[in-house]
Write an enzyme that holds these catalytic residues in place. Structure first.
Site, short mmCIF file in Angstrom:
data_model
loop_
_atom_site.label_atom_id
_atom_site.label_comp_id
_atom_site.label_asym_id
_atom_site.label_seq_id
_atom_site.Cartn_x
_atom_site.Cartn_y
_atom_site.Cartn_z
N LYS A 116 0.85 -1.30 -0.22
CA LYS A 116 -0.11 0.00 -0.01
C LYS A 116 0.82 1.23 0.16
CE LYS A 116 -4.19 -1.93 2.10
NZ LYS A 116 -3.96 -3.24 2.02
N ARG A 297 -6.92 -8.02 -9.58
CA ARG A 297 -7.60 -9.21 -9.92
C ARG A 297 -9.02 -8.86 -10.41
NH1 ARG A 297 -10.40 -9.51 -5.35
NH2 ARG A 297 -9.46 -8.67 -3.12
#
Length: 641
Positions: A116, A297
C-alpha cells in the site's frame, strides 16, 4: 483463443469462470482438496485434479501443486479467480515460467500495487489523488506517533501488505496510538509476514467507491464505471451496488479518469479495480475522493458491473489473455439501470455472526435474481474456507426497484438448517436510510441491533410454529413454510392428529411447540390461516422461513400446567474446532450472556454464552480439546428446575 483452462480456485468463483469458459468452448479443469471432493465446481468442470488435504495452506495455496495439475491435465492457461494466489506475483511468474498462460496482469503490475505504501507513492507521482498520510520506511514507534500527530487524529494504521480488513486499527486519540500500533504490527506480521504499516488520515464519513478498469496487451485501457461498497461489517464488504448513489456525471468522469491514469501507471493488463475513499460529509465531490489501493484481480462484486454494462468480465479476461484487444472502446460502454449484490454467508447474526457449518438440507434460491454460488442442496458448508454460500444480484431500471427485488430475494431464499445472514441483509436493504442512499462505511455499526434478527424465538414465531405443527399433523409430512405466505384457510377439521386432539371432544387450540429448542405454549386463534410451501422433509419437525430467518418447529410433549418461554440450556459446538478457554465450573451460577467458553475455528475465536440465568449442571469441555460440530459442551439449567 485459449483452448483449455485450469481454475486455481474453488466455490462460486470457480463455477462462475467455468460457466463462461464453457460458453466459449474452452475445456475446464478444476482443482480440489479433500473437503471439496464433492463440491459443485468439481462436478461442473470437464476434469478435476486432487491437490491435497482440506486446509488451504496444504492445497489451494500451494502453487507448485496448482502448476503440476495444469501440466498433468494438459491445461493451456491458469485463471486464479480471487483470493488464494490471485495477487501473488511470484506465483504468476511461476505460471509463465512453466510455459502456461496467466489469466491476469503482469507480475510486475501485481508487485507495484501489492504494498500500500509503495502504491500510494507511485499513484501520487502519476497525479492520482491520495489520502493524506505517512507512507515511508521508518517504523520506529516514536517517529510514527509524531507523524500521526502531524496528520491529526483520528488516524488509521494500516499494514502495507494488508487486505481483507486485517492489519488495520482506528486510533482516535494520541494516548491510544502506541498500543494500537503494536497490535496492528503483530497482526500484520502474523497474517502477511510483514509488520510494516502506513498511517493515513481517517475520514469521518467515508464511502468506499471503486472503479472497474480493464487493459489489454495492445495499450488500451478502459473503465467500466464505479461501484459503491460502503456497507461493510468489520471492514468486510456486505452489500455492493453500481452505480454509486449520489454520483453526478462530472464527478464520475473525474473519478474514472483518475482510475484509468492509475492503471496506465503500472502498464496494466486484464481486470483490475482501483479503490477510492470518499469523504461523504458534503456529498460526493471529486476533490474529496482519494486513491486507497488497487486490487489486481477480478473482484467478488464484479457481477454488479456486468449487470449495468452488459459485459461478461470473465470473457474479457480470457480474450485479453489470449492476446485479443478489448472487445469494446470506452465510447461503446454505458450504464443501464441499477444493480445491487448481497453476500449470503453461513453465519448466525443473532449469535455474533458465528459461522454455521454442516449440510444444506434445504437450499432454494429466489428465481427473480442472479445467483452466483458454489454449493447445492445436500452439499456441506465446510469450516475450512470462507463461509459465503452465494451472491444474490438484483438488476432493475432504478435503485428503488433493485433494492426491493434484492430485499425480497433475501427474505425468500430458503436455507435450512444452516444459519445465514439473510435476515440481517433483509433488514439492511429495508432500512430507510439505505433506501435513501444515506450510507457510509459506518452504516452497519451505527444501526447496531436494529439490523439483527431476534436472538430468541418471538411469540409470532411460536404462533407460526404451532400452525406448522398442525399442518404437519394433518398432512403427515414435514413442510417448508414461509411465514409471510400463510394465507389459505386451515383444512376442515385441521386438528385431527394434532397435539391436543381428543376424539368426540371440542378441539383444543392450545399447542405446545419447540421453536429452535425453545418451548412455547400458544393458543391458535379462530380463523388462523396458512399456506404451506412444500419442501423436502426435515427430520424432527417443520422448517419455517420468516424474512430470511429459518427455524425449526417441532411438537413439545408437556403436561397441561403450562410452560414458560424458557429455552434449552444445551451448549453445543456450532462447528468443529478447538476449545481454547473454559471460564466456568460445574455447579457455578451464571447469568444470561455470560461467556462460558471460547472455541477457535475457521481462523476465528467464538465465544459461547449462557442462554439464560442458571447453574452449570454439566460441563464436558476442557482447554485444548478438539470438538466436533454439535458436541454437547455444557448444559445450563434454571435454578428452579
Amino acid at each position: 483463443m485459449i483452448q483449455s483452462l485450469l481454475i486455481a480456485n474453488r466455490g462460486e468463483i470457480a463455477c462462475r469462470i467455468i460457466r463462461t469458459a464453457r460458453a466459449l468452448g474452452i475445456r475446464t479443469v478444476a482443482v480440489y482438496s479433500d473437503a471439496d471432493a464433492r463440491a459443485l465446481h468439481v462436478r461442473q468442470a470437464d476434469e478435476a485434479v486432487h491437490i491435497g488435504p482440506s486446509p488451504a495452506r496444504e492445497s489451494y495455496l500451494v502453487g507448485e501443486k496448482i502448476i503440476a495439475a495444469a501440466l498433468a491435465s494438459g491445461a493451456e492457461a491458469i485463471h486464479p479467480g480471487y483470493g488464494f494466489l490471485s495477487e501473488n506475483a511470484a506465483f504468476a511468474q511461476s505460471v509463465i515460467d512453466a510455459g502456461l498462460i496467466w489469466v491476469g496482469p503482469k507480475p510486475a503490475s501485481i508487485t507495484a500495487m501489492g504494498l500500500k505504501d509503495a502504491a500510494k507513492t507511485l499513484m501520487a507521482a502519476a497525479g492520482v489523488p491520495v489520502t493524506p498520510g505517512y507512507m515511508g520506511e521508518r517504523q520506529e514507534p516514536d517517529f510514527l506517533a509524531a507523524e500521526a500527530a502531524k496528520i491529526g487524529y483520528p488516524v488509521l494504521i494500516k499494514a502495507v501488505a494488508g487486505g481483507g480488513g486485517k492489519g488495520m486499527r482506528l486510533v482516535e486519540a494520541a494516548g491510544d496510538f502506541t498500543d494500537a500500533l503494536a497490535s496492528c504490527q503483530r497482526e500484520a506480521a502474523a497474517s502477511f509476514g510483514n509488520p510494516h504499516v502506513l498511517i493515513e488520515k481517517y475520514i469521518q464519513r467515508p464511502r468506499h467507491i471503486e472503479v472497474q478498469v480493464f487493459g489489454d496487451s495492445h495499450g488500451n485501457i478502459v473503465h467500466l464505471f464505479e461501484r459503491d461498497c460502503s456497507l461493510q461489517r468489520r471492514h468486510q464488504k456486505v452489500i455492493e451496488e453500481a452505480p454509486a448513489p449520489g454520483m453526478d456525471d462530472a464527478t464520475r468522469a473525474e473519478l474514472c479518469a483518475a482510475a484509468v491514469k492509475a492503471a496506465a501507471a503500472v502498464d496494466y493488463i486484464g481486470a483490475g479495480t482501483i479503490e477510492f475513499i470518499a469523504d461523504a460529509s458534503e456529498g460526493l465531490r471529486a476533490d474529496r475522493i482519494w486513491f486507497m489501493e488497487m486490487n489486481t484481480r477480478l473482484q467478488v462484486e464484479h457481477p454488479v458491473t456486468e449487470e449495468i454494462t452488459g459485459v461478461d468480465l470473465v470473457e474479457w479476461q480470457l480474450r485479453v489473455a489470449s492476446g485479443e484487444p478489448l472487445p469494446k472502446r470506452q465510447d461503446e460502454l454505458s450504464i443501464t439501470g441499477w444493480a445491487i449484490e448481497a453476500r449470503l454467508y453461513a453465519e448466525d447474526p443473532a449469535k455474533g455472526f458465528l459461522p454455521s457449518v454442516g449440510r444444506l438440507e434445504i437450499f432454494r434460491e429466489h428465481d427473480e435474481i442472479r445467483l452466483e454460488t458454489g454449493v447445492y442442496e445436500g452439499a456441506e458448508v465446510s469450516p475450512f474456507y470462507d463461509p459465503m454460500i452465494a451472491k444474490l444480484v438484483a438488476h432493475a431500471p432504478s435503485r428503488d426497484a433493485a433494492c426491493e427485488m434484492l430485499a425480497r430475494a433475501c427474505a425468500e431464499t430458503d436455507i435450512y438448517p444452516i444459519k445465514t445472514n439473510a435476515p440481517f441483509l433483509w433488514r439492511a436493504l429495508d432500512d430507510a436510510d439505505f433506501r435513501s442512499g444515506d450510507i457510509d462505511t459506518g452504516f452497519i455499526a451505527r444501526k447496531g441491533d436494529a439490523l439483527l434478527p431476534p436472538a430468541e424465538p418471538t411469540e409470532d414465531m411460536a404462533l407460526q410454529a404451532a400452525a406448522a405443527i398442525v399442518v404437519q399433523a394433518y398432512h403427515g409430512t414435514p413442510t417448508m413454510l414461509r411465514g409471510d405466505d400463510m394465507l389459505s384457510p386451515l383444512p376442515s377439521d385441521p386438528w385431527r392428529g394434532a397435539i391436543g386432539f381428543r376424539a368426540n371432544t371440542a378441539a383444543n387450540r392450545d399447542v405446545s411447540v419447540l421453536v429452535d429448542g425453545h418451548i412455547h405454549r400458544v393458543t391458535l386463534p379462530e380463523g388462523w390461516q396458512y399456506q404451506p410451501v412444500i419442501g423436502e422433509p426435515v427430520a424432527g419437525g417443520v422448517a419455517i422461513n420468516d424474512d430470511g430467518l429459518s427455524f425449526l418447529a417441532a411438537p413439545a410433549r408437556v403436561d397441561g400446567s403450562g410452560v414458560g418461554a424458557g429455552g434449552s440450556g444445551a451448549i453445543l459446538s456450532p462447528m468443529p474446532g478447538r476449545i481454547i478457554a473454559v471460564e466456568v465450573a460445574p455447579g457455578e451460577r451464571v447469568t444470561k450472556g455470560q461467556r462460558l467458553l471460547t472455541l477457535e475455528a475457521m481462523k476465528m475465536e467464538h465465544s459461547l454464552t449462557a442462554p439464560f440465568d442458571g447453574i452449570v449442571a454439566e460441563l464436558n469441555a476442557q482447554a485444548g480439546a478438539q470438538v466436533q460440530v454439535d458436541a454437547l459442551l455444557a448444559r445450563i439449567v434454571a435454578e428452579d428446575d
